[in-house]
Design an enzyme around this catalytic site. Structure first.
Site, PDB file in Angstrom:
ATOM      1  N   ARG A 149       0.807  -1.216   0.000  1.00 49.15           N
ATOM      2  CA  ARG A 149       0.000   0.000   0.000  1.00 49.15           C
ATOM      3  C   ARG A 149       0.845   1.272   0.000  1.00 49.15           C
ATOM      4  O   ARG A 149       0.549   2.227  -0.723  1.00 49.15           O
ATOM      5  CB  ARG A 149      -0.958  -0.011   1.195  1.00 49.15           C
ATOM      6  CG  ARG A 149      -1.832   1.222   1.349  1.00 49.15           C
ATOM      7  CD  ARG A 149      -2.434   1.730   0.047  1.00 49.15           C
ATOM      8  NE  ARG A 149      -3.134   0.702  -0.712  1.00 49.15           N
ATOM      9  CZ  ARG A 149      -3.425   0.796  -1.997  1.00 49.15           C
ATOM     10  NH1 ARG A 149      -3.050   1.860  -2.695  1.00 49.15           N
ATOM     11  NH2 ARG A 149      -4.073  -0.177  -2.613  1.00 49.15           N
ATOM     12  N   LYS A 206       5.089  38.456  -1.914  1.00 47.48           N
ATOM     13  CA  LYS A 206       3.709  38.374  -2.402  1.00 47.48           C
ATOM     14  C   LYS A 206       2.925  39.604  -1.945  1.00 47.48           C
ATOM     15  O   LYS A 206       3.441  40.464  -1.233  1.00 47.48           O
ATOM     16  CB  LYS A 206       3.064  37.078  -1.915  1.00 47.48           C
ATOM     17  CG  LYS A 206       3.825  35.822  -2.372  1.00 47.48           C
ATOM     18  CD  LYS A 206       2.986  34.580  -2.297  1.00 47.48           C
ATOM     19  CE  LYS A 206       2.001  34.528  -3.450  1.00 47.48           C
ATOM     20  NZ  LYS A 206       1.246  33.248  -3.469  1.00 47.48           N
ATOM     21  N   GLU A 262       5.474  39.767  -6.599  1.00 50.48           N
ATOM     22  CA  GLU A 262       4.148  39.653  -7.195  1.00 50.48           C
ATOM     23  C   GLU A 262       3.566  41.047  -7.411  1.00 50.48           C
ATOM     24  O   GLU A 262       3.651  41.912  -6.529  1.00 50.48           O
ATOM     25  CB  GLU A 262       3.251  38.848  -6.256  1.00 50.48           C
ATOM     26  CG  GLU A 262       1.829  38.649  -6.733  1.00 50.48           C
ATOM     27  CD  GLU A 262       1.016  37.852  -5.727  1.00 50.48           C
ATOM     28  OE1 GLU A 262       0.970  36.628  -5.853  1.00 50.48           O
ATOM     29  OE2 GLU A 262       0.444  38.468  -4.801  1.00 50.48           O
ATOM     30  N   ASP A 268       0.079  38.511 -11.251  1.00 47.92           N
ATOM     31  CA  ASP A 268      -0.949  37.779 -10.515  1.00 47.92           C
ATOM     32  C   ASP A 268      -2.341  38.104 -11.027  1.00 47.92           C
ATOM     33  O   ASP A 268      -2.782  39.255 -10.974  1.00 47.92           O
ATOM     34  CB  ASP A 268      -0.853  38.113  -9.022  1.00 47.92           C
ATOM     35  CG  ASP A 268      -1.868  37.343  -8.198  1.00 47.92           C
ATOM     36  OD1 ASP A 268      -1.976  36.120  -8.390  1.00 47.92           O
ATOM     37  OD2 ASP A 268      -2.563  37.967  -7.376  1.00 47.92           O
ATOM     38  N   LYS A 320       1.702  24.328  -3.156  1.00 55.00           N
ATOM     39  CA  LYS A 320       0.408  23.702  -2.842  1.00 55.00           C
ATOM     40  C   LYS A 320       0.549  22.192  -2.956  1.00 55.00           C
ATOM     41  O   LYS A 320       0.035  21.555  -3.869  1.00 55.00           O
ATOM     42  CB  LYS A 320      -0.671  24.242  -3.781  1.00 55.00           C
ATOM     43  CG  LYS A 320      -0.899  25.737  -3.625  1.00 55.00           C
ATOM     44  CD  LYS A 320      -1.831  26.285  -4.683  1.00 55.00           C
ATOM     45  CE  LYS A 320      -1.969  27.797  -4.563  1.00 55.00           C
ATOM     46  NZ  LYS A 320      -2.811  28.369  -5.639  1.00 55.00           N
TER      47      LYS A 320
END
Length: 282
Positions: free
Chosen positions: A99, A166, A199, A221, A134
């Site tokens: 697994r 950012k 950004e 962005d 992410k």
């Protein structure tokens, strides 16, 4: 900082602890300790194979006596019905590693397959597809390996290997000039040599960055395709450019044809489907 190998070892150990606990009682109750066997990794869906080297590490870490015969390595184009490897060893070991090996390989192969689709979509342009942060907690290194196997490019690995100013960093710093100035002061004080990306959300912010200078890449962005084309012309090759935010498989080519150097795609890792495969006795 831990090396990639050390992080992989920790992940494997944690995964075994999570899955096996105080013992795989199903296997222990019905399989003799000395019983030997073979299992094959059967591919059940077309795609790009990834995770073979990690799978070998899973087997070796659990039971060093297991023997792995690989027929198709990382990056191979596989099709339904292919046998990627055969593993020989104690049946107990085959069952207890099954697994974890499949979880890793299905996830990594799904990411590699998805990345390959995006790379093919960009053929003929200068644009590279980037991953993001992410990722699945604990599996980032493996997932970013899978992106590379699929032909993509890794963005920063974490918060430690690149500066990415950012929108929130800019706003909390009191503006673009403050953010860039403080960034350079910090890097000088710490003796660090890191690339700097910032950004931007508007043409005015692009102008502010270009007036201030001192960055390596500008991230556009949530710009529309039309605005991206204008922004690339405005930047004029003075800085690397990256498009980000809401870009899909259907729209990525349009952004690439604007002339950006990179397009970042969170979907490569945050919503990918695993590649179907199984580990069966043979």
């Amino acid at each position: 900082m831990l090396s990639v190998e050390e992080l992989e070892d920790r992940l494997i150990d944690l995964a075994f602890a999570e899955d096996i606990g105080d013992g795989d009682h199903t296997t222990l109750c019905c399989i003799p300790e000395d019983a030997m066997g073979k299992s094959k990794l059967l591919i059940k869906e077309d795609g790009i194979l990834a995770g073979v080297e990690v799978a070998k590490k899973v087997f070796a870490r659990f039971d060093p006596t297991m023997e792995v015969e690989v027929f198709m390595g990382d990056g191979s184009r596989v099709k339904k019905g292919d046998v990627a490897m055969i593993v020989t060893g104690k049946i107990r070991s085959l069952l207890q590693t099954e697994r974890l090996m499949l979880n890793i390989m299905q996830r990594m192969s799904g990411i590699a397959t998805m990345t390959d689709r995006y790379v093919e979509r960009l053929k003929g342009t200068k644009t590279h597809v980037l991953d993001t942060r992410k990722t699945t907690p604990g599996m980032r290194m493996l997932e970013k390996q899978a992106v590379k196997i699929g032909g993509g490019v890794n963005h920063r690995i974490g918060l430690f290997d690149m500066i990415l100013l950012k929108d929130n960093h800019v706003d909390f710093s009191g503006g673009i000039k403050n953010a860039i100035t403080r960034c350079h002061k910090y890097l000088e004080e710490k003796g660090l040599n890191l690339k700097i990306e910032i950004e931007v959300r508007s043409f005015d912010e692009i102008r502010q960055v270009m007036e201030c200078g001192g960055v390596d890449r500008i991230m556009l962005d949530n710009f529309s395709v039309e605005d991206t084309r204008k922004a690339v012309e405005m930047i004029g090759g003075k800085y690397e450019t990256e498009s980000s935010g809401g870009i899909t498989f259907d729209t990525i080519r349009d952004y690439a044809e604007c002339g950006v150097d990179f397009v970042s795609v969170g979907a490569l890792t945050h919503s990918v489907k695993g590649l179907d495969m199984s580990f069966k006795a043979c």
